[in-house]
Design an enzyme around this catalytic site. Structure first.
Site, PDB file in Angstrom:
ATOM      1  N   LYS A 278      59.706  19.466  22.168  1.00 47.77           N
ATOM      2  CA  LYS A 278      60.152  18.386  21.280  1.00 47.77           C
ATOM      3  C   LYS A 278      60.091  17.083  22.068  1.00 47.77           C
ATOM      4  CE  LYS A 278      61.971  17.370  17.188  1.00 47.77           C
ATOM      5  NZ  LYS A 278      63.310  17.902  16.861  1.00 47.77           N
ATOM      6  N   HIS A 527      57.065  11.165  34.868  1.00 49.21           N
ATOM      7  CA  HIS A 527      57.654   9.986  34.224  1.00 49.21           C
ATOM      8  C   HIS A 527      56.953   9.656  32.909  1.00 49.21           C
ATOM      9  CE1 HIS A 527      58.986   9.036  38.506  1.00 49.21           C
ATOM     10  NE2 HIS A 527      60.082   9.260  37.808  1.00 49.21           N
TER      11      HIS A 527
END
Length: 527
Positions: A278, A527
């Protein structure tokens, strides 16, 4: 200069001859004389289509194994001279140069040759020189030349010829723009390949190119425009998968599905595995005796977040598993296969996308990762780092048990695919709590523990599955507090890179808590 263009003379030189005979016949029906080269000219002649060989036009034979054939003023003059410039027209007349109104060149298959694993010299021989030169010349003179780089371009020209007997200025400009993009991408493929052959990690110039796979309705948000481009890399995943059903993939679907399948690739094919993603982060990952067992265990980790998620499997999808997956709303399912019964189950869910790949991505394979910044981009290798048992360094008084070792390696491989800062809890080959993307590592540890508590409450378990689990941290613990939080959640063993100036403090805290801890010597920032 903006007048529509009639096609009286066309030069065709194609490596991929799909549709060639039909399109050449239709161009002839519109009164176009044809010029061609080598194998293309032979194919046309064999089909009894009148064609002038380029050697007749230039007065020079093709030579040097075909390396020299179209690099000649009779060709480039015909492409480049401005029909509304009196001096150009006079020069063309003086030197007997006739205009070429359409050029169709699909380039030597350099990208496909590289992808096939061909040797260095074979790849070099598949670098097209004359083709890009002609295309770029024609595109510069777009007002007077229709320039086609693939069969769809020819079809667009033929459609306007069929309708109006001429080609509109708007289409000519679009074809010219596409041509420069195509030749740029072609050169990018060559330059990137050459840099790899030379072992250059940071060449002076970096070029990237891709082909439109699909325009997207919007990007991450409805006010952002977006499109999906593919590079030609044959890596199993969302870019190479076949979509069997469901509505068009969105920007976020593509991004999340890529994250899901890369994670599944990390787990390999030895044991059935499922990952539920998700927003590009896993909310549940599990190994299991069967694929349905793995799915149920992955779902139990965070059933709330799994709603509207992406499901990736490392096994062929069967009917029973398909039925369980459709019990909750799921955006995309991606797997190496699906049987007919599973496809029939999904067919009842018209919005659910089912993607089928030809295998799993190799987590150790080389590749590139790109991120844009203001005024430039960052380019790095794909994170192909792998840790095995032999790489682990036990730094605590207590060594991990065999079960803890297996879970530590599983947790480490999953944590690699969670946004940093990451703390992940796992037990018996199943994630039981995931803390993702926090500014401090202790917050990630707390969130992961809270996720486990919520899952236990939802499932009616007597206690969270974190009791007796292992924990993984994608980077070192800068302080002992994150480790202490993991221990309070129930972790008995920790895997982390090590390398902090406070490692001794963290190791001492682990010993005091009776934990086993191993260092990997490798971190996985994401990141």
């Amino acid at each position: 200069m903006s007048a529509p263009l009639k096609i009286r003379r066309a030069l065709i030189s194609v490596s991929d001859k799909t549709g060639l005979i039909d399109q050449a016949t239709r161009l002839r029906s519109h009164g176009a004389d044809l010029i061609s080269t080598g194998g293309t000219a032979k194919a046309l002649k064999d089909a009894a289509i009148p064609v002038m060989d380029v050697a007749e036009l230039t007065g020079f034979p093709e030579m040097m194994d075909g390396r020299v054939k179209t690099l000649h003023p009779m060709v480039h003059g015909g492409l480049l001279f401005l029909r509304d410039n009196d001096q150009h027209v006079a020069d063309a007349r003086t030197h007997g140069i006739a205009p070429i109104d359409l050029i169709y060149v699909n380039l030597y298959p350099f990208e496909a040759t590289v992808a096939s694993g061909a040797d260095f010299e074979t790849c070099i021989e598949n670098i097209d020189i004359g083709g890009p030169a002609m295309l770029r010349a024609a595109a510069k003179n777009y007002a007077f030349v229709a320039v086609c780089t693939d069969t769809s371009d020819v079809e667009a020209v033929l459609a306007e010829l069929d309708a109006n007997g001429e080609v509109s200025h708007a289409l000519l400009r679009r074809l010219a723009a596409k041509t420069y993009a195509r030749t740029a991408a072609y050169d990018a493929a060559i330059s990137s390949w050459y840099a790899r052959q030379n072992g250059e990690d940071a060449p002076d110039w970096a070029a990237l190119g891709g082909r439109l796979a699909q325009p997207l309705r919007y990007g991450e948000n409805p006010h952002q425009k977006a499109a999906f481009y593919v590079t030609g890399e044959k890596r199993p995943g969302v870019a190479t998968a076949r979509q069997l059903q469901g509505k068009e993939l969105s920007y976020n679907n593509i991004n999340d599905t890529d994250a899901a399948y890369e994670l599944i690739g990390e787990l390999g094919s030895e044991t059935p595995a499922v990952a539920i993603i998700k927003h590009a982060n896993p909310c549940g990952v599990a190994l299991g005796a069967t694929i349905i067992d793995a799915y149920r265990a992955a779902l139990a980790c965070d059933p709330t977040s799994a709603f509207g998620g992406i499901v990736a499997l490392n096994r062929k999808l069967d009917e029973e598993t398909a039925k369980v997956i459709t019990d909750i709303f799921t955006e995309v399912v991606i797997a190496p296969g699906a049987d007919a019964a599973a496809e029939a189950v999904f067919a009842k869910k018209k919005n659910l996308r089912l993607l089928i790949t030809d295998g799993l991505p190799d987590p150790a394979a080389p590749g590139l990762f790109l991120k844009t910044v203001a005024g430039g981009f960052l380019l790095q290798d794909r994170d192909a780092g792998r840790i095995t048992r032999a790489d682990l360094k036990v730094v605590t008084r207590r060594a991990p048990t065999e079960q803890e070792l297996a879970d530590l390696l599983f947790a480490w491989r999953v944590a690699k695919h969670v946004k940093s800062n990451t703390i992940l809890y796992a037990k018996d080959g199943v994630t039981v709590g995931i803390g993702a993307g926090q500014m401090s590592r202790i917050d990630s540890a707390r969130i992961a523990a809270r996720k486990a508590e919520d899952a236990a409450e939802t499932a009616g378990w007597p206690e969270p599955k974190t009791r007796g689990c292992v924990a993984a941290s994608d980077a070192f613990f800068p302080f002992a507090d994150g480790l202490i939080q993991a221990a309070s959640a129930g972790a008995t063993a920790i895997i982390q890179p090590g390398g902090s100036i406070r490692d001794d403090e963290v190791i001492a805290a682990a010993d005091e808590a009776g934990l086993a801890m191993v260092f990997t010597g490798m971190r996985h920032f994401r990141h």
